[in-house]
Every structure is written in structure tokens, then in C-alpha cells.
Scaffold this active site. Structure first.
Site, mmCIF file in Angstrom:
data_model
loop_
_atom_site.group_PDB
_atom_site.id
_atom_site.type_symbol
_atom_site.label_atom_id
_atom_site.label_comp_id
_atom_site.label_asym_id
_atom_site.label_seq_id
_atom_site.Cartn_x
_atom_site.Cartn_y
_atom_site.Cartn_z
ATOM 1 N N ASP A 72 0.809 -1.224 0.000
ATOM 2 C CA ASP A 72 0.000 0.000 0.000
ATOM 3 C C ASP A 72 0.841 1.272 0.000
ATOM 4 O O ASP A 72 0.339 2.343 -0.322
ATOM 5 C CB ASP A 72 -0.928 0.028 1.227
ATOM 6 N N ILE A 123 -3.503 -10.976 -6.511
ATOM 7 C CA ILE A 123 -2.479 -11.074 -7.570
ATOM 8 C C ILE A 123 -1.431 -9.990 -7.344
ATOM 9 O O ILE A 123 -0.240 -10.180 -7.593
ATOM 10 C CB ILE A 123 -3.167 -10.914 -8.949
HETATM 11 O O1 F6P Z 1 -2.373 -3.976 3.351
HETATM 12 C C1 F6P Z 1 -2.161 -4.799 2.250
HETATM 13 C C2 F6P Z 1 -3.471 -5.262 1.670
HETATM 14 O O2 F6P Z 1 -3.196 -6.064 0.528
HETATM 15 C C3 F6P Z 1 -4.466 -4.160 1.321
HETATM 16 O O3 F6P Z 1 -4.157 -3.494 0.129
HETATM 17 C C4 F6P Z 1 -5.767 -4.936 1.296
HETATM 18 O O4 F6P Z 1 -6.845 -4.102 1.581
HETATM 19 C C5 F6P Z 1 -5.562 -5.950 2.413
HETATM 20 O O5 F6P Z 1 -4.165 -6.078 2.608
HETATM 21 C C6 F6P Z 1 -6.144 -7.301 2.115
HETATM 22 O O6 F6P Z 1 -5.976 -8.091 3.251
HETATM 23 P P1 F6P Z 1 -6.278 -9.656 3.326
HETATM 24 O O7 F6P Z 1 -5.092 -10.353 2.724
HETATM 25 O O8 F6P Z 1 -6.436 -9.934 4.773
HETATM 26 O O9 F6P Z 1 -7.520 -9.891 2.518
#
Ligand code: F6P
Length: 373
Positions: free
Chosen positions: A150, A296
């Protein structure tokens, strides 16, 4: 007592622990490799802690030798496993058949000492930083390394994982572009990033999107529909919209796909692309398809930039831990490595500034951010 004084070791560092916390990202393994190879050359042992802080609670360790990490540079994910649910200060446990949330931080610190560790390298995002800061205030000698696709950590210019995620998303947009062109469609591509629009902004620009929707700039459907109609009127046959998962309508709220037991961000965002796509198809009559890129973006081989940044972070984390500079985050500042006190590093999120040159440049090449009146 300052954070640093509280965690400054009184004895020589001979044995370090390393863990990876939070959502994974490409480059974690390169940090582990950099730290282990550096420590070995200094005669310091490194023990890997499995599955973030849960590994310290359950004493789940693995010895890391130069041989073990040799082939980790190119590998995505994390060799040690990770978790974004195991906060030692609010740990979910079943006690007498009841689900409870308990503070296991003291057990974690005593297990750390029992394992004979002199210091901990914790690689993670804002959640891991906040937890490590809490533990370091209770006397755990720790140093952090910032990661997240992020790119939303205030204390560092950039986090590793971001470059790879943007590259993956750009390649996806390139592929979507050719099929969009064939069918004259509107293609909506939803990307990750939580409440920060860095991934959307960067891949939207590099992928030549017509519209980029960021959490930092609330959008209006009318503004986007007007832009699409204008483009069609001027002869454009297809359109691409990149939408960050945290983007939302003016006066509206984010779209939540699930609620999870994550201390830093219990809301899992996702689905705004479907809403935007459906509404625009209704408003403009343009045939529309939606792609949610999802995990991905988090998987696969790290880019060259991320391998090198991760290696730098791993090496400097090990050198600073061996020097006893605990209570810090190893950060990138103006291209150089800097140490930021954990108390400072754990605060705030780095969002896209509204006066960002990337936004200015985007507007200059005709990209709409969905905010025009
Ligand atoms: O913080 C990294 C991230 O990939 C975000 O961009 C996304 O909202 C979240 O983690 C998804 O988390 P999880 O793998 O728990 O679904």
C-alpha cells in the site's frame, strides 16, 4: 526513560530473532536473506519466528543459516509465514469453551528471553509497528523494517512491495486494454491500497487510464459519466477506469467486503469497482466489464527495485540490531537509510497529497479523478 534507553542492550548481541507480520508482500524473503547473511558474517545467529507474533507465543522457531536463505532473494511471500490477526495485546483465545481476547504480551517477552534472543527484527506494516512499539516499551529490544504494497507508512519514503504491486497492476491494465479496444468497452479495474491511493495512482498513470478514482479524492458518478461521454463524442472507442478499493462517492462511505479480526484495520475493503461499473453502464449505455485484481498484486516475484530495497533494509536492520540500536524503524529517507524512533514511526498514515505532482501530471494528460463539477 527514552524508548531507546529502555531497550539499549547491556550485553553483546549474539542471537537475533526475525519475524514477518501483517499481510505478505514481495520482498519479505529478500529482507530475511539480507539480515541472515549480514548477521552470519558478524558471527551472530538468527532464529526465524514462524507466523508473526503467534510464533513467539507458541515457541515456533526455525534456525536460519546462510544456506537456508540462499535462494530467497527472488521468492515472493514469506518463508516464515505471516498473520494479521495475532496481536499479543488483544489475542483471540478459546478459554473454557469461550472466545476471549487476552493480553499475552508478557508471555511473548518471557518466551523471547527463554529462547536466548538478544534482539528482534520485526518486518511489517502499521499493525506490526504498533505491536512492536508496545512490546519495546515493555522492554523487548526490537528493530522494525517497513513493508506493504500500500506504500502508506508515514515514516519512510517508500515501502518495499509497492513497486512490484504497481508493476503487476500495470501489466494487468495493459492486457485489459487490448480486449477493451477489441470490444469498444468500458473496463473498470479495482486495485488494492486500503485507504491510500498510491497503487491506483501509479498504475493508472503508467497504464494510461482515462479515469483514476482515489480514496483521497471523493468522486461523483455524474463527473465520470460526463468524461466518458465526452471521450466517446471525440472518437475514443474504449475506456479504462482504475479505482482504488478505498475510493468512495462524495458524501459516501467505503465499500466493505468483510469484517475480520485485524487490530489495525478490521474492515476488508473491496467491491467499489462493481458499483462504479454497474452505475456507469446504466448512466451511459456503454457495455462495461469489471476486474478486481485482488491478491495477484501481493503475490509473485519481487521487482528489481523491491529486491534491492528489501536487501538494503535487511542488511541495515541486522547491522543496527547488532550495534544495539533498538527501538527504531529502518526507513528510506531521500534515498538513504535512516533510523526513525518506533514511537514516531507507529503514528499516522501516508496518503496521496492532493497537491501531488502525479495528480497534476495526470490532469494535464487528460485523466479525470472523478471530482469535476
Ligand atoms: O495492506 C495490504 C493489503 O493487501 C491491502 O491493500 C488490502 O486491503 C488488504 O491487505 C487485504 O488483506 P487480506 O489479505 O487480509 O484480505
Amino acid at each position: 526513560m527514552s524508548d531507546e534507553a529502555a531497550t539499549k542492550p547491556k550485553r553483546k548481541i549474539r542471537h537475533l530473532g526475525i519475524l514477518t507480520g501483517g499481510g505478505d508482500c514481495p520482498g519479505l524473503n529478500a529482507v530475511i536473506r539480507g539480515a541472515v547473511l549480514t548477521a552470519a558474517r558478524e558471527g551472530v545467529r538468527v532464529t526465524g519466528v514462524r507466523n508473526a507474533f503467534a510464533g513467539l507465543l507458541h515457541k515456533s522457531y526455525i534456525q536460519l543459516e546462510p544456506d537456508t536463505v540462499e535462494d530467497l532473494l527472488q521468492r515472493g511471500g514469506t518463508y516464515l509465514g505471516s498473520s494479521n490477526r495475532d496481536n499479543p495485546f488483544a489475542y483471540p483465545m478459546t478459554i473454557d469453551g469461550q472466545q476471549r481476547v487476552v493480553d499475552v504480551s508478557d508471555t511473548i517477552i518471557s518466551n523471547f528471553r527463554e529462547a536466548g534472543l538478544d534482539g528482534l527484527i520485526a518486518v511489517g506494516g502499521d499493525g506490526t509497528l504498533a505491536i512492536t512499539y508496545g512490546l519495546s516499551q515493555k522492554g523487548l529490544p526490537a528493530i522494525c523494517v517497513p513493508k506493504t504494497i500500500d506504500n502508506d507508512l508515514l515514516a519512510t519514503d517508500v515501502t518495499f512491495g509497492f513497486d512490484t504491486a504497481v508493476g503487476t497492476a500495470t501489466e494487468a491494465i495493459d492486457r485489459i486494454r487490448t480486449t477493451a479496444e477489441s470490444h469498444g468497452r468500458l473496463m473498470v479495474v479495482e486495485v488494492m491500497g486500503r485507504n491510500a491511493g498510491w497503487i491506483a495512482l501509479f498504475c493508472g498513470l503508467s497504464g494510461g487510464a482515462d479515469v483514476i478514482l482515489l480514496p483521497e479524492i471523493p468522486f461523483s458518478m455524474e463527473a465520470i459519466a460526463a468524461k466518458l461521454r465526452e471521450d466517446r463524442a471525440s472518437g475514443k472507442r474504449f475506456s479504462i477506469i482504475v479505482v482504488a478499493e478505498g475510493a468512495h462517492l462524495k458524501g459516501g462511505d467505503v465499500v466493505v467486503r468483510a469484517l475480520v479480526n485485524d487490530p489495525t484495520e478490521p474492515r476488508r475493503l473491496g467491491g467499489v469497482g462493481n458499483l462504479v461499473g454497474q452505475k456507469l453502464e446504466e448512466m451511459t449505455g456503454i457495455e462495461t466489464r469489471v476486474t478486481i485484481l485482488g491478491h495477484i498484486q501481493r503475490g509473485g516475484t519481487p521487482s528489481t527495485y523491491d529486491r534491492n530495497l528489501s536487501t538494503r533494509f535487511g542488511v541495515h536492520a541486522a547491522l543496527n540490531a547488532i550495534a544495539g540500536n533498538f527501538g527504531h524503524l529502518v526507513a528510506l529517507k531521500h534515498g538513504g537509510i535512516a533510523l526513525v524512533p518506533l514511537g514516531e514511526a507507529a503514528k499516522g498514515q501516508r496518503l496521496v497529497p492532493l497537491d501531488s505532482d502525479f495528480i497534476r501530471v495526470g490532469r494535464s494528460v487528460g485523466i479525470s479523478f472523478g471530482d469535476e463539477e
